[in-house]
Design an enzyme around this catalytic site. Structure first.
Site, PDB file in Angstrom:
ATOM      1  N   LYS A  22       0.907  -1.164   0.115  1.00 43.97           N
ATOM      2  CA  LYS A  22      -0.016  -0.065   0.054  1.00 43.97           C
ATOM      3  C   LYS A  22       0.928   1.383  -0.049  1.00 43.97           C
ATOM      4  O   LYS A  22       0.551   2.353  -0.789  1.00 43.97           O
ATOM      5  CB  LYS A  22      -0.821   0.017   1.232  1.00 43.97           C
ATOM      6  CG  LYS A  22      -1.416   1.201   1.709  1.00 43.97           C
ATOM      7  CD  LYS A  22      -2.516   1.259   2.987  1.00 43.97           C
ATOM      8  CE  LYS A  22      -1.558   1.288   4.218  1.00 43.97           C
ATOM      9  NZ  LYS A  22      -1.472   2.836   4.441  1.00 43.97           N
ATOM     10  N   ASN A  23       1.909   1.228   0.980  1.00 43.54           N
ATOM     11  CA  ASN A  23       2.732   2.628   1.059  1.00 43.54           C
ATOM     12  C   ASN A  23       3.538   2.799  -0.248  1.00 43.54           C
ATOM     13  O   ASN A  23       4.389   3.804  -0.352  1.00 43.54           O
ATOM     14  CB  ASN A  23       3.592   2.480   2.405  1.00 43.54           C
ATOM     15  CG  ASN A  23       2.632   2.504   3.492  1.00 43.54           C
ATOM     16  OD1 ASN A  23       1.431   2.674   3.339  1.00 43.54           O
ATOM     17  ND2 ASN A  23       3.147   2.153   4.664  1.00 43.54           N
ATOM     18  N   CYS A 116      -5.067  12.129  12.468  1.00 47.96           N
ATOM     19  CA  CYS A 116      -5.696  11.112  12.189  1.00 47.96           C
ATOM     20  C   CYS A 116      -5.816  10.218  13.235  1.00 47.96           C
ATOM     21  O   CYS A 116      -5.364  10.554  14.417  1.00 47.96           O
ATOM     22  CB  CYS A 116      -5.248  10.487  11.080  1.00 47.96           C
ATOM     23  SG  CYS A 116      -3.407   9.651  11.467  1.00 47.96           S
ATOM     24  N   ARG A 121      -0.023  14.001  13.341  1.00 50.58           N
ATOM     25  CA  ARG A 121       0.627  14.151  12.073  1.00 50.58           C
ATOM     26  C   ARG A 121       1.068  15.174  11.152  1.00 50.58           C
ATOM     27  O   ARG A 121       0.269  15.673  10.349  1.00 50.58           O
ATOM     28  CB  ARG A 121      -0.115  12.970  11.201  1.00 50.58           C
ATOM     29  CG  ARG A 121      -0.086  11.492  11.612  1.00 50.58           C
ATOM     30  CD  ARG A 121      -0.892  10.693  10.681  1.00 50.58           C
ATOM     31  NE  ARG A 121       0.254  10.009   9.685  1.00 50.58           N
ATOM     32  CZ  ARG A 121       0.044   8.752   9.200  1.00 50.58           C
ATOM     33  NH1 ARG A 121      -1.142   8.224   9.184  1.00 50.58           N
ATOM     34  NH2 ARG A 121       0.783   8.378   8.457  1.00 50.58           N
ATOM     35  N   ASP A 305       4.509   0.366  12.011  1.00 47.42           N
ATOM     36  CA  ASP A 305       3.230  -0.320  11.179  1.00 47.42           C
ATOM     37  C   ASP A 305       3.125  -1.744  11.709  1.00 47.42           C
ATOM     38  O   ASP A 305       2.075  -2.411  11.170  1.00 47.42           O
ATOM     39  CB  ASP A 305       3.210  -0.211   9.773  1.00 47.42           C
ATOM     40  CG  ASP A 305       2.922   1.223   9.342  1.00 47.42           C
ATOM     41  OD1 ASP A 305       2.701   2.043  10.196  1.00 47.42           O
ATOM     42  OD2 ASP A 305       2.947   1.470   8.156  1.00 47.42           O
ATOM     43  N   ARG A 397      -8.736  -0.608   4.913  1.00 43.92           N
ATOM     44  CA  ARG A 397      -7.716   0.367   4.217  1.00 43.92           C
ATOM     45  C   ARG A 397      -6.456  -0.276   3.561  1.00 43.92           C
ATOM     46  O   ARG A 397      -5.885   0.295   2.593  1.00 43.92           O
ATOM     47  CB  ARG A 397      -7.648   1.591   5.097  1.00 43.92           C
ATOM     48  CG  ARG A 397      -8.666   2.292   5.322  1.00 43.92           C
ATOM     49  CD  ARG A 397      -7.958   3.448   6.363  1.00 43.92           C
ATOM     50  NE  ARG A 397      -6.664   3.707   6.039  1.00 43.92           N
ATOM     51  CZ  ARG A 397      -5.830   3.977   6.732  1.00 43.92           C
ATOM     52  NH1 ARG A 397      -5.873   4.077   8.224  1.00 43.92           N
ATOM     53  NH2 ARG A 397      -4.555   4.364   6.582  1.00 43.92           N
TER      54      ARG A 397
HETATM   55  C1  UD1 Z   1       4.583   6.733   6.488  1.00 44.50           C
HETATM   56  C2  UD1 Z   1       3.368   5.531   6.220  1.00 44.50           C
HETATM   57  C3  UD1 Z   1       2.976   5.136   7.589  1.00 44.50           C
HETATM   58  C4  UD1 Z   1       4.118   4.615   8.450  1.00 44.50           C
HETATM   59  C5  UD1 Z   1       5.069   6.010   8.409  1.00 44.50           C
HETATM   60  C6  UD1 Z   1       6.131   5.810   9.491  1.00 44.50           C
HETATM   61  C7  UD1 Z   1       2.527   5.955   3.891  1.00 44.50           C
HETATM   62  C8  UD1 Z   1       1.447   6.271   3.301  1.00 44.50           C
HETATM   63  N1  UD1 Z   1       2.410   5.950   5.275  1.00 44.50           N
HETATM   64  O1  UD1 Z   1       3.519   7.898   6.951  1.00 44.50           O
HETATM   65  O2  UD1 Z   1       2.279   3.602   7.246  1.00 44.50           O
HETATM   66  O3  UD1 Z   1       3.650   4.385   9.602  1.00 44.50           O
HETATM   67  O4  UD1 Z   1       5.440   6.413   7.249  1.00 44.50           O
HETATM   68  O5  UD1 Z   1       7.066   4.728   8.905  1.00 44.50           O
HETATM   69  O6  UD1 Z   1       3.542   5.609   3.360  1.00 44.50           O
HETATM   70  N2  UD1 Z   1       6.531  14.342  10.920  1.00 44.50           N
HETATM   71  C9  UD1 Z   1       6.487  15.577  11.358  1.00 44.50           C
HETATM   72  N3  UD1 Z   1       6.482  16.644  10.390  1.00 44.50           N
HETATM   73  C10 UD1 Z   1       6.260  16.312   9.042  1.00 44.50           C
HETATM   74  C11 UD1 Z   1       6.153  14.743   8.700  1.00 44.50           C
HETATM   75  C12 UD1 Z   1       6.331  13.994   9.874  1.00 44.50           C
HETATM   76  O7  UD1 Z   1       6.811  15.922  12.540  1.00 44.50           O
HETATM   77  O8  UD1 Z   1       6.060  17.333   8.215  1.00 44.50           O
HETATM   78  C13 UD1 Z   1       6.523  13.259  12.009  1.00 44.50           C
HETATM   79  C14 UD1 Z   1       5.444  12.240  12.527  1.00 44.50           C
HETATM   80  O9  UD1 Z   1       4.845  13.061  13.116  1.00 44.50           O
HETATM   81  C15 UD1 Z   1       5.965  11.169  12.858  1.00 44.50           C
HETATM   82  C16 UD1 Z   1       7.300  11.051  12.120  1.00 44.50           C
HETATM   83  O10 UD1 Z   1       7.570  12.262  11.201  1.00 44.50           O
HETATM   84  O11 UD1 Z   1       6.070  11.167  14.133  1.00 44.50           O
HETATM   85  C17 UD1 Z   1       7.053   9.890  11.005  1.00 44.50           C
HETATM   86  O12 UD1 Z   1       6.110  10.362  10.089  1.00 44.50           O
HETATM   87  P1  UD1 Z   1       6.261  10.034   8.400  1.00 44.50           P
HETATM   88  O13 UD1 Z   1       7.457   9.241   8.166  1.00 44.50           O
HETATM   89  O14 UD1 Z   1       6.285  11.267   7.598  1.00 44.50           O
HETATM   90  O15 UD1 Z   1       5.269   9.205   8.168  1.00 44.50           O
HETATM   91  P2  UD1 Z   1       4.050   9.367   6.821  1.00 44.50           P
HETATM   92  O16 UD1 Z   1       4.554   9.557   5.798  1.00 44.50           O
HETATM   93  O17 UD1 Z   1       3.027  10.250   7.300  1.00 44.50           O
END
Ligand code: UD1
Length: 420
Positions: A22-23, A116, A121, A305, A397
């Site tokens: 999915k990711n 979410c 996030r 995950d 999902r």
């Molecule tokens: C992606 C995955 C999700 C997985 C996560 C971490 C997809 C669609 N989703 O989510 O399944 O659990 O990686 O492996 O690929 N953060 C910030 N600021 C930002 C962005 C992130 O503070 O602008 C923080 C988040 O709150 C979190 C951490 O960084 O604590 C990791 O988030 P991130 O790696 O961005 O996860 P996603 O890309 O949302």
């Protein structure tokens, strides 16, 4: 809302094939916007998140057609760079279209994804990186409005290796003038898959999986055919299911390097595991031993995950363990549901302290998010008696026909559909 009714206690035995990730699929779908020729994506699973991403593409004027398990995507006629609140609230990953919309149209207006089920996030890292690429951003009334007319390659330093920010920035940079280097990017295998896909379309991206990613902007991308990588989280979920219920399983379409850290934990807990090129075999004959300590970290650390599933396994393992969640602040929401089933867990400061019990008991429990939801299914599979897992739309999902696949392995699980 649909429910799963499970009668626990059956061993799991047989073969199962893992779907595409999915990711990996979600950012690749978004990247299709960058190209004005047809792209064919193979082995497309029927996950709700993928359907929602296809709806988002369609709303942007992209032609999306499904032929059996193939998606044919043509973004030639894409004519819209706006994603409404209605669409974006269905799928948090709609924010992944920001980079590709900017790449294609040099402008984007996307509803703020908001928090979410698993936490706040924030998207500050996405926006900071885009600003470094020369994008002017205004945030108002729940929308992020971007002017990318000055989009230009640059050096970007990510304060944290965010998966989504890394992917968005790569997509924004592939058609930008000049060279972009992202330092401290996320190293998840799905990012390497995005890189491979973009390069097949004619992009110049290298370094995914290392400490920096370099993108040399090109003028145009071309159509291609791609099969996204297998889902390491689903493979991990089946491995943990077998470890908990006992039995033997051959899990096909896997890349075990992508979840070596889980394999090591399962071996330490007493499971026999054999790794092959594209499949993995697991045998579990006795109650697992507790794994002491797990700390979720960016790749190649233990994936957040799989945290819910491994925690769930500890509830019936022999001994004591600690699970520390470092990425998402509300990822223990499923724990009160496990307590209803007789688990012994306390939580303090993002650490779950688990004392394994000999047996869980069936109960009515509620899925609160995707991975926590599937962990409750695993609990039900090995619990004594009946378990009802409600609100399984969270699980749909990211898992396709989970109940059918588990039934083929010998589980007693069925879906009760809500009458509309
Ligand atoms: C992606 C995955 C999700 C997985 C996560 C971490 C997809 C669609 N989703 O989510 O399944 O659990 O990686 O492996 O690929 N953060 C910030 N600021 C930002 C962005 C992130 O503070 O602008 C923080 C988040 O709150 C979190 C951490 O960084 O604590 C990791 O988030 P991130 O790696 O961005 O996860 P996603 O890309 O949302």
């Amino acid at each position: 809302m649909d429910k799963f009714i499970i009668v626990g206690g059956n061993k799991l035995e047989g073969e199962i094939e893992v779907e595409s990730a999915k990711n990996a699929y979600l950012p690749i779908l978004s990247a299709c916007l960058l190209c004005e020729e047809e792209v064919v994506l193979k082995k497309c699973p029927m996950f709700e998140d993928i359907k929602n991403m296809c709806d988002i593409l369609t709303s942007l004027g992209v032609k999306v057609e499904r032929f059996e398990d193939e998606l044919h995507i043509n973004a030639k006629c894409a004519n819209n760079f706006f994603i409404s609140q209605n669409l974006s609230k269905k799928l948090r990953s709609s924010i992944f279209t920001l980079g590709s919309l900017l790449g294609r149209f040099k402008q984007a207006k996307v509803a703020y994804p908001g928090g979410c089920e698993i936490g706040l996030r924030p998207i500050d890292l996405h926006l900071k990186g885009l600003r470094a690429l020369g994008v002017k951003i205004k945030e108002f009334h729940g929308y992020i409005s971007c002017d990318g007319s000055g989009l230009c390659g640059a050096d970007i330093y990510l304060d944290f290796p965010s998966v989504g920010a890394t992917e968005n920035l790569i997509m924004a940079a592939v058609l930008a003038k000049g060279v972009t280097t992202i330092f401290n990017p996320a190293k998840e295998p799905e990012i390497e898959d995005l890189q491979n896909f973009l390069n097949k379309m004619g992009a110049k991206v290298c370094g995914a999986g290392t400490n920096s990613i370099k993108i040399v902007g090109v003028k145009k991308l071309y159509g291609c055919t791609h099969t996204p990588i297998p889902d390491r989280i689903i493979a991990g979920t089946y491995l943990i299911a077998c470890a908990m219920c006992g039995g033997k399983m051959l899990i096909k379409n896997t890349i075990s390097n992508h979840f070596s850290i889980l394999i090591n934990k399962l071996q330490n807990s007493g499971c026999k595991i054999k790794q092959f090129n594209d499949k993995i075999y697991i045998e579990s004959t006795k109650r697992p031993k507790s794994i002491n300590f797990v700390k979720t970290m960016p790749y190649p650390g233990f994936p957040t995950d799989l945290q819910s599933q491994i925690l769930c396994m500890q509830t019936i393992s022999k001994g004591y363990s600690q699970i520390q969640e470092n990425l998402f602040e509300t990822r223990f929401k499923f724990v009160p549901e496990l307590l209803k089933m007789g688990a012994n867990i306390t939580i303090k400061n993002q650490i779950a302290y688990v004392l394994g019990v000999k047996k869980l008991f069936g109960a009515e429990v509620y899925a609160k998010d995707l991975r926590g939801g599937v962990a409750l299914v695993l609990a039900g599979l090995c619990a004594e008696g009946y378990t009802t897992v409600c609100d399984v739309y969270h699980i749909d999902r990211g898992y396709e026909n989970l109940e059918k696949k588990l039934s083929l392995l010998g589980a007693n699980i069925k879906r009760e559909r809500e009458l509309k």
